[in-house]
Write a protein that holds these residues in place. Structure first.
Motif, PDB file in Angstrom:
ATOM      1  N   SER A 119       0.855  -1.181   0.000  1.00 16.23           N
ATOM      2  CA  SER A 119       0.000   0.000   0.000  1.00 16.23           C
ATOM      3  C   SER A 119       0.890   1.229   0.000  1.00 16.23           C
ATOM      4  O   SER A 119       2.035   1.178   0.447  1.00 16.23           O
ATOM      5  CB  SER A 119      -0.949   0.005   1.198  1.00 16.23           C
ATOM      6  OG  SER A 119      -0.233   0.101   2.392  1.00 16.23           O
ATOM      7  N   PHE A 120       0.353   2.309  -0.544  1.00 14.04           N
ATOM      8  CA  PHE A 120       1.095   3.563  -0.568  1.00 14.04           C
ATOM      9  C   PHE A 120       0.118   4.715  -0.412  1.00 14.04           C
ATOM     10  O   PHE A 120      -1.057   4.595  -0.747  1.00 14.04           O
ATOM     11  CB  PHE A 120       1.916   3.701  -1.858  1.00 14.04           C
ATOM     12  CG  PHE A 120       1.099   3.881  -3.114  1.00 14.04           C
ATOM     13  CD1 PHE A 120       0.934   5.140  -3.676  1.00 14.04           C
ATOM     14  CD2 PHE A 120       0.503   2.799  -3.734  1.00 14.04           C
ATOM     15  CE1 PHE A 120       0.188   5.308  -4.833  1.00 14.04           C
ATOM     16  CE2 PHE A 120      -0.253   2.947  -4.888  1.00 14.04           C
ATOM     17  CZ  PHE A 120      -0.407   4.204  -5.445  1.00 14.04           C
ATOM     18  N   LYS A 121       0.623   5.820   0.118  1.00 12.89           N
ATOM     19  CA  LYS A 121      -0.181   7.023   0.288  1.00 12.89           C
ATOM     20  C   LYS A 121       0.097   7.969  -0.873  1.00 12.89           C
ATOM     21  O   LYS A 121       1.232   8.048  -1.359  1.00 12.89           O
ATOM     22  CB  LYS A 121       0.130   7.690   1.622  1.00 12.89           C
ATOM     23  CG  LYS A 121      -0.290   6.849   2.802  1.00 12.89           C
ATOM     24  CD  LYS A 121      -0.012   7.539   4.108  1.00 12.89           C
ATOM     25  CE  LYS A 121      -0.450   6.654   5.269  1.00 12.89           C
ATOM     26  NZ  LYS A 121      -0.172   7.279   6.552  1.00 12.89           N
ATOM     27  N   ALA A 122      -0.935   8.680  -1.287  1.00 17.48           N
ATOM     28  CA  ALA A 122      -0.807   9.630  -2.389  1.00 17.48           C
ATOM     29  C   ALA A 122      -1.630  10.868  -2.064  1.00 17.48           C
ATOM     30  O   ALA A 122      -2.703  10.772  -1.465  1.00 17.48           O
ATOM     31  CB  ALA A 122      -1.290   9.003  -3.685  1.00 17.48           C
ATOM     32  N   LYS A 123      -1.098  12.022  -2.446  1.00 19.69           N
ATOM     33  CA  LYS A 123      -1.855  13.262  -2.266  1.00 19.69           C
ATOM     34  C   LYS A 123      -1.576  14.191  -3.435  1.00 19.69           C
ATOM     35  O   LYS A 123      -0.524  14.128  -4.075  1.00 19.69           O
ATOM     36  CB  LYS A 123      -1.517  13.934  -0.929  1.00 19.69           C
ATOM     37  CG  LYS A 123      -0.067  14.287  -0.718  1.00 19.69           C
ATOM     38  CD  LYS A 123       0.149  14.814   0.696  1.00 19.69           C
ATOM     39  CE  LYS A 123       1.629  15.091   0.961  1.00 19.69           C
ATOM     40  NZ  LYS A 123       1.856  15.586   2.329  1.00 19.69           N
ATOM     41  N   THR A 124      -2.559  15.043  -3.714  1.00 21.02           N
ATOM     42  CA  THR A 124      -2.435  16.007  -4.785  1.00 21.02           C
ATOM     43  C   THR A 124      -3.272  17.237  -4.466  1.00 21.02           C
ATOM     44  O   THR A 124      -4.281  17.143  -3.758  1.00 21.02           O
ATOM     45  CB  THR A 124      -2.842  15.403  -6.146  1.00 21.02           C
ATOM     46  OG1 THR A 124      -2.636  16.370  -7.175  1.00 21.02           O
ATOM     47  CG2 THR A 124      -4.275  14.939  -6.152  1.00 21.02           C
ATOM     48  N   ASP A 125      -2.839  18.369  -4.976  1.00 19.42           N
ATOM     49  CA  ASP A 125      -3.564  19.628  -4.792  1.00 19.42           C
ATOM     50  C   ASP A 125      -4.390  19.997  -6.018  1.00 19.42           C
ATOM     51  O   ASP A 125      -5.189  20.926  -5.961  1.00 19.42           O
ATOM     52  CB  ASP A 125      -2.586  20.767  -4.493  1.00 19.42           C
ATOM     53  CG  ASP A 125      -1.884  20.579  -3.161  1.00 19.42           C
ATOM     54  OD1 ASP A 125      -2.475  19.980  -2.243  1.00 19.42           O
ATOM     55  OD2 ASP A 125      -0.721  21.023  -3.036  1.00 19.42           O
ATOM     56  N   ILE A 126      -4.159  19.288  -7.130  1.00 21.55           N
ATOM     57  CA  ILE A 126      -4.872  19.566  -8.379  1.00 21.55           C
ATOM     58  C   ILE A 126      -5.298  18.238  -9.003  1.00 21.55           C
ATOM     59  O   ILE A 126      -4.741  17.190  -8.683  1.00 21.55           O
ATOM     60  CB  ILE A 126      -3.996  20.361  -9.380  1.00 21.55           C
ATOM     61  CG1 ILE A 126      -2.723  19.576  -9.707  1.00 21.55           C
ATOM     62  CG2 ILE A 126      -3.661  21.740  -8.844  1.00 21.55           C
ATOM     63  CD1 ILE A 126      -1.891  20.183 -10.815  1.00 21.55           C
ATOM     64  N   ASP A 127      -6.278  18.268  -9.890  1.00 25.64           N
ATOM     65  CA  ASP A 127      -6.635  17.063 -10.617  1.00 25.64           C
ATOM     66  C   ASP A 127      -5.390  16.534 -11.319  1.00 25.64           C
ATOM     67  O   ASP A 127      -4.702  17.278 -12.025  1.00 25.64           O
ATOM     68  CB  ASP A 127      -7.725  17.352 -11.656  1.00 25.64           C
ATOM     69  CG  ASP A 127      -9.098  17.552 -11.036  1.00 25.64           C
ATOM     70  OD1 ASP A 127      -9.296  17.166  -9.866  1.00 25.64           O
ATOM     71  OD2 ASP A 127      -9.972  18.094 -11.733  1.00 25.64           O
ATOM     72  N   THR A 128      -5.091  15.252 -11.099  1.00 25.42           N
ATOM     73  CA  THR A 128      -3.881  14.650 -11.639  1.00 25.42           C
ATOM     74  C   THR A 128      -4.249  13.397 -12.422  1.00 25.42           C
ATOM     75  O   THR A 128      -4.898  12.486 -11.892  1.00 25.42           O
ATOM     76  CB  THR A 128      -2.886  14.312 -10.511  1.00 25.42           C
ATOM     77  OG1 THR A 128      -2.513  15.553  -9.887  1.00 25.42           O
ATOM     78  CG2 THR A 128      -1.652  13.629 -11.031  1.00 25.42           C
ATOM     79  N   ALA A 129      -3.834  13.355 -13.687  1.00 21.99           N
ATOM     80  CA  ALA A 129      -4.085  12.211 -14.545  1.00 21.99           C
ATOM     81  C   ALA A 129      -2.879  11.286 -14.544  1.00 21.99           C
ATOM     82  O   ALA A 129      -1.730  11.733 -14.431  1.00 21.99           O
ATOM     83  CB  ALA A 129      -4.380  12.678 -15.976  1.00 21.99           C
ATOM     84  N   TYR A 130      -3.155   9.975 -14.665  1.00 21.60           N
ATOM     85  CA  TYR A 130      -2.079   8.995 -14.625  1.00 21.60           C
ATOM     86  C   TYR A 130      -2.369   7.819 -15.551  1.00 21.60           C
ATOM     87  O   TYR A 130      -3.518   7.568 -15.935  1.00 21.60           O
ATOM     88  CB  TYR A 130      -1.894   8.464 -13.203  1.00 21.60           C
ATOM     89  CG  TYR A 130      -3.076   7.678 -12.708  1.00 21.60           C
ATOM     90  CD1 TYR A 130      -3.166   6.309 -12.910  1.00 21.60           C
ATOM     91  CD2 TYR A 130      -4.136   8.315 -12.066  1.00 21.60           C
ATOM     92  CE1 TYR A 130      -4.279   5.587 -12.499  1.00 21.60           C
ATOM     93  CE2 TYR A 130      -5.245   7.607 -11.642  1.00 21.60           C
ATOM     94  CZ  TYR A 130      -5.311   6.241 -11.856  1.00 21.60           C
ATOM     95  OH  TYR A 130      -6.404   5.542 -11.470  1.00 21.60           O
ATOM     96  N   LEU A 131      -1.314   7.091 -15.875  1.00 21.01           N
ATOM     97  CA  LEU A 131      -1.392   5.815 -16.564  1.00 21.01           C
ATOM     98  C   LEU A 131      -0.703   4.810 -15.662  1.00 21.01           C
ATOM     99  O   LEU A 131       0.413   5.054 -15.190  1.00 21.01           O
ATOM    100  CB  LEU A 131      -0.678   5.875 -17.917  1.00 21.01           C
ATOM    101  CG  LEU A 131      -0.490   4.535 -18.629  1.00 21.01           C
ATOM    102  CD1 LEU A 131      -1.830   3.985 -19.096  1.00 21.01           C
ATOM    103  CD2 LEU A 131       0.475   4.672 -19.789  1.00 21.01           C
ATOM    104  N   CYS A 132      -1.364   3.685 -15.423  1.00 22.21           N
ATOM    105  CA  CYS A 132      -0.796   2.655 -14.558  1.00 22.21           C
ATOM    106  C   CYS A 132      -0.784   1.329 -15.314  1.00 22.21           C
ATOM    107  O   CYS A 132      -1.813   0.928 -15.869  1.00 22.21           O
ATOM    108  CB  CYS A 132      -1.646   2.538 -13.292  1.00 22.21           C
ATOM    109  SG  CYS A 132      -0.869   1.566 -12.007  1.00 22.21           S
ATOM    110  N   THR A 133       0.378   0.674 -15.375  1.00 22.89           N
ATOM    111  CA  THR A 133       0.460  -0.660 -15.975  1.00 22.89           C
ATOM    112  C   THR A 133       0.696  -1.678 -14.873  1.00 22.89           C
ATOM    113  O   THR A 133       1.274  -1.371 -13.823  1.00 22.89           O
ATOM    114  CB  THR A 133       1.579  -0.744 -17.015  1.00 22.89           C
ATOM    115  OG1 THR A 133       2.820  -0.349 -16.429  1.00 22.89           O
ATOM    116  CG2 THR A 133       1.272   0.131 -18.233  1.00 22.89           C
TER     117      THR A 133
END
Length: 93
Positions: free
Chosen positions: A77-91
């Motif tokens: 498990s990992f923690k993630a945070k963002t202040d703006i809408d963030t797009a990603y690609l995950c493989t």
């Protein structure tokens, strides 16, 4: 076939698909702080915005911007945070 995933009351959404070589998702994470779990090894690439993550075994948060990637082991498990809408690609492997 596309599959839509929704997490954290709709604050993170993704669409699952099959690339030429690996299963993948593309999605957007809205501002906030979250904890994600993995079942497979994941490589996450930020497409737009910035994602700050606390990876397993690390004491320091790291920020990844557009075009940058990081790996997360399976069954972690990992923690993630963002202040703006963030797009990603995950493989997934």
């Amino acid at each position: 076939m596309l599959k839509v995933n929704e997490y954290f009351d709709g604050n993170a959404k993704s669409i699952a698909f099959q690339t030429a070589t690996l299963p993948a998702t593309v999605g957007v994470i809205s501002p906030g702080e979250y904890e994600f779990g993995t079942t497979q090894k994941e490589t996450m690439t930020v497409i737009s915005g910035a994602l700050t993550v606390l990876l397993p075994g690390m004491d320091e948060w790291m920020t990844y911007g557009s075009g940058e990637s990081f790996d997360i082991a399976a069954q972690a498990s990992f923690k993630a945070k963002t202040d703006i809408d963030t797009a990603y690609l995950c493989t997934y492997e």
